[in-house]
Design a protein around this motif. Sequence first.
Motif, mmCIF file in Angstrom:
data_model
loop_
_atom_site.group_PDB
_atom_site.id
_atom_site.type_symbol
_atom_site.label_atom_id
_atom_site.label_comp_id
_atom_site.label_asym_id
_atom_site.label_seq_id
_atom_site.Cartn_x
_atom_site.Cartn_y
_atom_site.Cartn_z
ATOM 1 N N LEU A 154 4.211 8.015 -14.150
ATOM 2 C CA LEU A 154 4.676 8.048 -15.537
ATOM 3 C C LEU A 154 4.862 9.483 -16.002
ATOM 4 C CD1 LEU A 154 2.535 5.296 -17.343
ATOM 5 C CD2 LEU A 154 4.972 5.230 -16.788
ATOM 6 N N VAL A 155 3.863 10.290 -15.723
ATOM 7 C CA VAL A 155 3.874 11.673 -16.197
ATOM 8 C C VAL A 155 5.000 12.484 -15.564
ATOM 9 C CG1 VAL A 155 2.613 13.834 -15.979
ATOM 10 C CG2 VAL A 155 1.449 11.808 -16.847
ATOM 11 N N THR A 156 5.096 12.423 -14.251
ATOM 12 C CA THR A 156 6.072 13.283 -13.573
ATOM 13 C C THR A 156 7.507 12.849 -13.870
ATOM 14 O OG1 THR A 156 5.781 11.940 -11.588
ATOM 15 C CG2 THR A 156 4.570 13.999 -11.701
ATOM 16 N N LEU A 157 7.752 11.545 -13.887
ATOM 17 C CA LEU A 157 9.115 11.095 -14.171
ATOM 18 C C LEU A 157 9.513 11.445 -15.598
ATOM 19 C CD1 LEU A 157 9.240 7.632 -12.366
ATOM 20 C CD2 LEU A 157 10.335 9.764 -11.688
ATOM 21 N N MET A 158 8.555 11.384 -16.499
ATOM 22 C CA MET A 158 8.866 11.715 -17.891
ATOM 23 C C MET A 158 9.090 13.217 -18.043
ATOM 24 S SD MET A 158 6.770 10.645 -21.267
ATOM 25 C CE MET A 158 5.274 11.396 -20.668
ATOM 26 N N ALA B 8 21.902 14.372 -3.760
ATOM 27 C CA ALA B 8 21.052 13.389 -4.441
ATOM 28 C C ALA B 8 21.833 12.112 -4.742
ATOM 29 C CB ALA B 8 20.489 13.986 -5.731
ATOM 30 N N VAL B 9 23.038 12.282 -5.237
ATOM 31 C CA VAL B 9 23.855 11.099 -5.566
ATOM 32 C C VAL B 9 24.146 10.295 -4.311
ATOM 33 C CG1 VAL B 9 26.120 10.356 -6.353
ATOM 34 C CG2 VAL B 9 24.887 12.110 -7.621
ATOM 35 N N GLN B 10 24.514 11.010 -3.246
ATOM 36 C CA GLN B 10 24.797 10.337 -1.977
ATOM 37 C C GLN B 10 23.563 9.574 -1.490
ATOM 38 O OE1 GLN B 10 25.517 12.380 2.117
ATOM 39 N NE2 GLN B 10 27.431 12.616 0.995
ATOM 40 N N TYR C 47 14.573 11.834 -0.828
ATOM 41 C CA TYR C 47 13.733 11.397 -1.944
ATOM 42 C C TYR C 47 13.414 12.574 -2.867
ATOM 43 C CZ TYR C 47 10.406 8.853 -4.715
ATOM 44 O OH TYR C 47 9.789 8.262 -5.779
ATOM 45 N N ASP C 48 13.050 13.686 -2.275
ATOM 46 C CA ASP C 48 12.722 14.862 -3.083
ATOM 47 C C ASP C 48 13.856 15.257 -4.010
ATOM 48 O OD1 ASP C 48 10.191 15.159 -2.161
ATOM 49 O OD2 ASP C 48 10.662 16.705 -0.678
ATOM 50 N N VAL C 49 15.036 15.320 -3.454
ATOM 51 C CA VAL C 49 16.152 15.834 -4.240
ATOM 52 C C VAL C 49 16.577 14.834 -5.314
ATOM 53 C CG1 VAL C 49 18.192 15.027 -2.983
ATOM 54 C CG2 VAL C 49 18.179 17.304 -3.995
ATOM 55 N N ILE C 50 16.309 13.570 -5.083
ATOM 56 C CA ILE C 50 16.652 12.569 -6.097
ATOM 57 C C ILE C 50 15.599 12.536 -7.208
ATOM 58 C CG2 ILE C 50 17.127 10.127 -6.541
ATOM 59 C CD1 ILE C 50 17.847 9.834 -3.585
ATOM 60 N N PHE C 51 14.338 12.554 -6.800
ATOM 61 C CA PHE C 51 13.286 12.205 -7.757
ATOM 62 C C PHE C 51 12.272 13.291 -8.057
ATOM 63 C CE2 PHE C 51 14.357 7.899 -6.022
ATOM 64 C CZ PHE C 51 14.905 7.408 -7.193
ATOM 65 N N GLY D 89 4.824 3.569 -10.840
ATOM 66 C CA GLY D 89 3.765 3.283 -9.878
ATOM 67 C C GLY D 89 4.207 3.612 -8.464
ATOM 68 N N LEU D 90 5.386 3.172 -8.106
ATOM 69 C CA LEU D 90 5.921 3.455 -6.769
ATOM 70 C C LEU D 90 6.081 4.959 -6.571
ATOM 71 C CD1 LEU D 90 8.690 0.691 -6.629
ATOM 72 C CD2 LEU D 90 6.481 0.664 -5.447
ATOM 73 N N HIS D 91 6.658 5.591 -7.576
ATOM 74 C CA HIS D 91 6.910 7.033 -7.476
ATOM 75 C C HIS D 91 5.600 7.807 -7.348
ATOM 76 C CE1 HIS D 91 8.864 10.895 -8.140
ATOM 77 N NE2 HIS D 91 8.009 11.146 -9.107
ATOM 78 N N GLY D 92 4.617 7.407 -8.103
ATOM 79 C CA GLY D 92 3.316 8.061 -8.008
ATOM 80 C C GLY D 92 2.714 7.910 -6.630
ATOM 81 N N LEU D 93 2.745 6.722 -6.101
ATOM 82 C CA LEU D 93 2.216 6.498 -4.753
ATOM 83 C C LEU D 93 2.898 7.423 -3.756
ATOM 84 C CD1 LEU D 93 1.926 2.599 -4.460
ATOM 85 C CD2 LEU D 93 0.079 4.258 -4.655
ATOM 86 N N VAL D 94 4.206 7.469 -3.842
ATOM 87 C CA VAL D 94 4.992 8.243 -2.883
ATOM 88 C C VAL D 94 4.715 9.738 -2.997
ATOM 89 C CG1 VAL D 94 7.337 9.035 -2.447
ATOM 90 C CG2 VAL D 94 6.851 6.587 -2.578
ATOM 91 N N THR D 95 4.783 10.260 -4.205
ATOM 92 C CA THR D 95 4.643 11.712 -4.362
ATOM 93 C C THR D 95 3.232 12.186 -4.051
ATOM 94 O OG1 THR D 95 4.318 11.368 -6.723
ATOM 95 C CG2 THR D 95 6.517 11.988 -5.999
#
Lengths: 195, 195
Positions: free
Chosen positions: A164-168, B65-67, B108-112, B160-166
């Motif tokens: 939540l934090v990082t995406l925001m 990133a778009v690609q 993933y890094d460059v997108i998110f 939640g997914l993003h947090g797990l991944v990062t």
Amino acid sequence: MTIQTRRERERAERERLIVTAARELAEAEGWDAVTTRRLADEIEYSQPVLYSHFKGKGAIMAAVAVQGCEELAEELRAARTAAGSSREALAAVGRAYTAFARRRPALYDVIFTLAVDLPFATPEAPAALQDAFGELLQAVRPIAAEGEDMGALTETYWAGLHGLVTLMRSGRLPEEAHDRRLALLISHFVPQGTG
Amino acid sequence: MTIQTRRERERAERERLIVTAARELAEAEGWDAVTTRRLADEIEYSQPVLYSHFKGKGAIMAAVAVQGCEELAEELRAARTAAGSSREALAAVGRAYTAFARRRPALYDVIFTLAVDLPFATPEAPAALQDAFGELLQAVRPIAAEGEDMGALTETYWAGLHGLVTLMRSGRLPEEAHDRRLALLISHFVPQGTG
DNA sequence: TCTTGTCCCTAGCGCTGCTAGAAACGGAGA
DNA sequence: TCTCCGTTTCTAGCAGCGCTAGGGACAAGA
């Protein structure tokens, strides 16, 4: 002897000065503004002095991270112990966590986002990191279901907050719905009928 | 006329070449290795040529990133449509998301994660980004409770997914418990008794 | 063949983290 | 008090970064 101790004292003081300057500069202008030249200016010494205290810029950032993590752990503890119910404790810790990230973005970045050479997820991890995680763990424990993996559950909750934090903060999630998202995250982690 | 079109065609081709080279270099050695000099070497042109196609390095990264996001959206769609139940769809999308992040970390890094100047969370956001989010949205919709904010719920699941991944990719969460954490996240988002 | 316009490269700017070697300084002995 | 020595600190510089100004080469048209 006393001369030696005085020197050591002065050295330690200067080391604190470096860490403080790095932290204040980062909080004021972001980590991009924290260059070794700028930092040297700030402490009124030349660049190489920094390297007589720290292995490199990363080590200075790591020191700031540990310091910041101590504060985070304290704030999490305060939120948790002040809460009435275990459900409220989980919510309070979640709110305290995200509030910290928003109030001290530079600290949050250096603890949880930027690449600093600190050991994580091992017994060698700095105490402050383990303390902060421990606060989350204690908040999660009461709401865990029978036989659930406590550590993994805490990590998952943490990941939710971190996401939540990082995406925001990177502009990928709109700010205004933060409270709603946080409430959703919390409510999905609390089993129905738990107080 | 034909000369003109040939030139435009060649220019477009070279632009693709740049994006492909950036992507491959990033996937092979990480984004730190992607410097404008290195990229120029790779495409066998000089540095300034890059700037005749893109405003700067950030714009090249944005193109990658778009690609990459198009591929992510496809993989999410495939996972979602192949699932039998709505509960399975949510889980499949979650697994596909984290699998993508682990298989293609540079993308993933460059997108998110990295700071690229792309519009997010607005109508101007690239279609690929909206598509990927749309896949998550469609996976979350069936498991949303009556009157629940769909958008916010999807964002929360995504977080939640993003947090797990990062946290995992930066070494802050141990790799080995990933599947368990992911299962916990999913199970907490699925209301009891939903199939 | 000469001119025109496009394209692309060389060279360089100001910045980064980091370091080698010289200079300056402070304490100890004559 | 003067000299010496060890430590501390600074000046200057390296290699690399993103980015760009200016000139030279090259191809198309007269």
